[in-house]
Design a protein around this motif. Structure first.
Motif, PDB file in Angstrom:
ATOM      1  N   GLN A   4       0.396  -8.353 -11.584  1.00 45.21           N
ATOM      2  CA  GLN A   4       0.538  -7.553 -10.829  1.00 45.21           C
ATOM      3  C   GLN A   4      -1.390  -6.697 -10.359  1.00 45.21           C
ATOM      4  O   GLN A   4      -1.231  -6.928  -8.995  1.00 45.21           O
ATOM      5  N   PHE A   5      -2.247  -7.276 -11.320  1.00 45.82           N
ATOM      6  CA  PHE A   5      -4.036  -6.705 -10.520  1.00 45.82           C
ATOM      7  C   PHE A   5      -4.068  -8.108  -9.536  1.00 45.82           C
ATOM      8  O   PHE A   5      -4.705  -7.762  -8.491  1.00 45.82           O
ATOM      9  N   LYS A   6      -3.778  -9.019 -10.115  1.00 43.40           N
ATOM     10  CA  LYS A   6      -4.063 -10.343  -9.209  1.00 43.40           C
ATOM     11  C   LYS A   6      -3.515 -10.364  -7.806  1.00 43.40           C
ATOM     12  O   LYS A   6      -3.883 -10.364  -6.751  1.00 43.40           O
ATOM     13  N   GLU A   7      -2.323  -9.666  -7.922  1.00 43.07           N
ATOM     14  CA  GLU A   7      -1.659  -9.324  -6.262  1.00 43.07           C
ATOM     15  C   GLU A   7      -2.108  -8.111  -5.930  1.00 43.07           C
ATOM     16  O   GLU A   7      -2.545  -9.044  -4.513  1.00 43.07           O
ATOM     17  N   ALA A   8      -2.814  -6.878  -6.166  1.00 37.02           N
ATOM     18  CA  ALA A   8      -3.277  -5.803  -5.442  1.00 37.02           C
ATOM     19  C   ALA A   8      -4.599  -6.800  -5.032  1.00 37.02           C
ATOM     20  O   ALA A   8      -4.674  -6.069  -3.526  1.00 37.02           O
ATOM     21  N   LEU A   9      -5.115  -7.783  -6.297  1.00 37.90           N
ATOM     22  CA  LEU A   9      -6.915  -8.081  -5.055  1.00 37.90           C
ATOM     23  C   LEU A   9      -5.953  -8.735  -4.029  1.00 37.90           C
ATOM     24  O   LEU A   9      -6.879  -8.693  -2.967  1.00 37.90           O
ATOM     25  N   ILE A  51      -3.898  -8.722  -2.413  1.00 41.06           N
ATOM     26  CA  ILE A  51      -3.994  -8.031  -1.046  1.00 41.06           C
ATOM     27  C   ILE A  51      -4.954  -6.549  -0.379  1.00 41.06           C
ATOM     28  O   ILE A  51      -5.051  -6.545   1.096  1.00 41.06           O
ATOM     29  N   ILE A  52      -5.958  -6.238  -0.611  1.00 40.43           N
ATOM     30  CA  ILE A  52      -7.048  -5.474  -1.112  1.00 40.43           C
ATOM     31  C   ILE A  52      -8.027  -6.242  -0.177  1.00 40.43           C
ATOM     32  O   ILE A  52      -8.330  -6.855   1.368  1.00 40.43           O
ATOM     33  N   ARG A  53      -7.716  -7.441   0.228  1.00 39.46           N
ATOM     34  CA  ARG A  53      -8.877  -8.899   0.014  1.00 39.46           C
ATOM     35  C   ARG A  53      -8.180  -8.595   1.771  1.00 39.46           C
ATOM     36  O   ARG A  53      -9.419  -9.123   2.457  1.00 39.46           O
ATOM     37  N   SER A  54      -7.359  -9.426   1.775  1.00 40.82           N
ATOM     38  CA  SER A  54      -6.692  -9.512   3.317  1.00 40.82           C
ATOM     39  C   SER A  54      -6.710  -8.608   3.557  1.00 40.82           C
ATOM     40  O   SER A  54      -6.143  -9.119   5.164  1.00 40.82           O
ATOM     41  N   SER A  55      -6.886  -7.178   3.589  1.00 41.57           N
ATOM     42  CA  SER A  55      -6.420  -6.326   3.943  1.00 41.57           C
ATOM     43  C   SER A  55      -7.623  -5.188   4.794  1.00 41.57           C
ATOM     44  O   SER A  55      -7.983  -4.587   5.300  1.00 41.57           O
ATOM     45  N   PRO A  78      -7.537  -5.344  12.870  1.00 40.50           N
ATOM     46  CA  PRO A  78      -6.192  -5.217  12.917  1.00 40.50           C
ATOM     47  C   PRO A  78      -5.605  -3.794  11.375  1.00 40.50           C
ATOM     48  O   PRO A  78      -6.161  -4.346  10.605  1.00 40.50           O
ATOM     49  N   GLN A  79      -5.587  -2.239  12.014  1.00 44.89           N
ATOM     50  CA  GLN A  79      -5.984  -2.030  10.553  1.00 44.89           C
ATOM     51  C   GLN A  79      -4.830  -2.032   9.695  1.00 44.89           C
ATOM     52  O   GLN A  79      -3.394  -2.058  10.111  1.00 44.89           O
ATOM     53  N   PHE A  80      -5.023  -2.029   8.396  1.00 44.48           N
ATOM     54  CA  PHE A  80      -4.083  -1.363   7.235  1.00 44.48           C
ATOM     55  C   PHE A  80      -2.739  -0.594   7.758  1.00 44.48           C
ATOM     56  O   PHE A  80      -3.252   0.192   8.041  1.00 44.48           O
ATOM     57  N   ALA A  81      -1.280  -1.315   6.845  1.00 50.15           N
ATOM     58  CA  ALA A  81      -0.342  -0.038   7.114  1.00 50.15           C
ATOM     59  C   ALA A  81       0.595  -0.438   5.700  1.00 50.15           C
ATOM     60  O   ALA A  81       0.640  -1.563   5.330  1.00 50.15           O
ATOM     61  N   VAL A 131      -4.478  -0.151  -4.107  1.00 47.16           N
ATOM     62  CA  VAL A 131      -4.744  -1.019  -3.349  1.00 47.16           C
ATOM     63  C   VAL A 131      -5.484   0.358  -1.795  1.00 47.16           C
ATOM     64  O   VAL A 131      -6.206   0.047  -1.835  1.00 47.16           O
ATOM     65  N   VAL A 132      -4.549   1.324  -2.165  1.00 43.02           N
ATOM     66  CA  VAL A 132      -5.073   2.444  -0.502  1.00 43.02           C
ATOM     67  C   VAL A 132      -6.665   2.680  -0.533  1.00 43.02           C
ATOM     68  O   VAL A 132      -7.206   2.902   0.383  1.00 43.02           O
ATOM     69  N   LEU A 133      -6.882   3.200  -2.516  1.00 42.08           N
ATOM     70  CA  LEU A 133      -8.358   3.145  -2.120  1.00 42.08           C
ATOM     71  C   LEU A 133      -9.400   2.647  -1.524  1.00 42.08           C
ATOM     72  O   LEU A 133     -10.204   2.807  -1.142  1.00 42.08           O
ATOM     73  N   SER A 134      -9.211   1.119  -2.274  1.00 45.06           N
ATOM     74  CA  SER A 134      -9.703   0.312  -2.250  1.00 45.06           C
ATOM     75  C   SER A 134      -9.717  -0.271  -0.380  1.00 45.06           C
ATOM     76  O   SER A 134     -10.858  -0.247   0.303  1.00 45.06           O
ATOM     77  N   VAL A 135      -8.687  -0.631   0.084  1.00 41.05           N
ATOM     78  CA  VAL A 135      -8.445  -0.807   1.665  1.00 41.05           C
ATOM     79  C   VAL A 135      -9.435   0.329   2.045  1.00 41.05           C
ATOM     80  O   VAL A 135      -9.926  -0.118   3.363  1.00 41.05           O
ATOM     81  N   LYS A 136      -9.037   1.561   1.852  1.00 41.80           N
ATOM     82  CA  LYS A 136      -9.673   2.482   3.186  1.00 41.80           C
ATOM     83  C   LYS A 136     -11.335   2.173   2.509  1.00 41.80           C
ATOM     84  O   LYS A 136     -11.971   2.932   3.799  1.00 41.80           O
ATOM     85  N   LEU A 137     -11.456   2.280   1.348  1.00 38.41           N
ATOM     86  CA  LEU A 137     -13.342   2.116   1.465  1.00 38.41           C
ATOM     87  C   LEU A 137     -13.491   0.883   2.054  1.00 38.41           C
ATOM     88  O   LEU A 137     -14.369   0.490   2.059  1.00 38.41           O
ATOM     89  N   ASP A 138     -12.528  -0.142   2.018  1.00 38.47           N
ATOM     90  CA  ASP A 138     -12.540  -1.834   2.671  1.00 38.47           C
ATOM     91  C   ASP A 138     -14.046  -2.213   1.695  1.00 38.47           C
ATOM     92  O   ASP A 138     -14.778  -2.965   1.812  1.00 38.47           O
ATOM     93  N   SER A 139     -13.556  -2.385   0.964  1.00 39.83           N
ATOM     94  CA  SER A 139     -14.535  -3.094  -0.765  1.00 39.83           C
ATOM     95  C   SER A 139     -13.519  -3.889  -1.339  1.00 39.83           C
ATOM     96  O   SER A 139     -12.035  -2.746  -2.353  1.00 39.83           O
ATOM     97  N   VAL A 140     -13.384  -4.382  -2.223  1.00 36.50           N
ATOM     98  CA  VAL A 140     -13.098  -4.557  -3.270  1.00 36.50           C
ATOM     99  C   VAL A 140     -13.858  -4.200  -4.804  1.00 36.50           C
ATOM    100  O   VAL A 140     -15.372  -4.221  -4.376  1.00 36.50           O
ATOM    101  N   LEU A 141     -13.779  -3.068  -4.517  1.00 40.37           N
ATOM    102  CA  LEU A 141     -14.577  -2.244  -5.970  1.00 40.37           C
ATOM    103  C   LEU A 141     -15.079  -2.741  -7.003  1.00 40.37           C
ATOM    104  O   LEU A 141     -14.140  -3.821  -8.530  1.00 40.37           O
TER     105      LEU A 141
END
Length: 206
Positions: free
Chosen positions: A21-26, A28-32, A40-43, A137-147
């Protein structure tokens, strides 16, 4: 009905699924993460949420990747989740809130998701795990970073859930009065984000 009845086997599969699950989240974050102003903005959408829940429950529960089809009850909580027939619309509303308020702080958006997903309780199982990873995921994408840093916020929450449960109850109480108030959840996430990022600087110094 669960697909694995042996407690040890189930615990092993849950641990393996947690990694998946966490790998999948990463992914999504990297692609967003935005690569320039014209990106395009993440939705946030239901597909992302269901995808992450499926990773957590695959091979464990027959409803992996789908919403619950019956009432659920939360142990040691006074909150009664809404009827299962309302779940798709409520999740859609939650996603709309995030997307319409993307200008707000990353901490607020992550806190809102963490509370609202638990309030809806959209799944037969894996609600907490999925809420925590979607919030991350939302936190990371909003911060534009793989934390950077470990343990990550989801792991910090899982290690001691008392502050998390207290923040959920506080937000639930506010919602009963018709108010969206997630200040306690925001404070908790701010502290945990600081812990995660600090661990990254400590690791770099070693």
């Amino acid at each position: 009905m669960e697909l694995i009845t042996d407690p040890q086997e189930k615990a092993q599969r849950e641990a393996e699924n947690g990694v998946r699950q966490f790998k999948e989240a990463l992914e999504i974050i990297r692609s967003s993460i935005r690569k320039g102003d014209d990106a395009p903005q993440f939705a946030l959408n239901q597909s992302i949420i269901l995808r992450l829940q499926q990773k957590a429950l695959e091979g464990i529960h027959p409803l992996a990747g789908t919403y619950r089809n019956s009432p659920v009850y939360i142990e040691k909580s006074e909150h009664f989740p809404p009827p299962h027939t309302d779940v798709p619309d409520l999740v859609a509303e939650m996603c709309s809130y995030i997307n319409a308020n993307w200008h707000m702080s990353a901490i607020h958006l992550a806190a809102y998701i963490l509370w609202r997903m638990n309030w809806i309780h959209p799944f037969a199982d894996g609600n907490g795990r999925t809420a925590r990873v979607v919030s991350y995921v939302v936190l990371s994408v909003k911060l534009d970073s793989v934390l950077p840093g470990t343990p990550t916020i989801p792991d910090i929450i899982a290690a001691d859930k008392r502050p998390y449960y207290n923040a959920l109850e506080g937000a639930d109480d506010s919602w009963k009065r018709g108010i969206i108030a997630v200040a306690d959840m925001e404070a908790m996430l701010e502290d945990m984000l600081a812990q995660q990022l600090l661990s990254a600087t400590q690791e770099a110094a070693i």
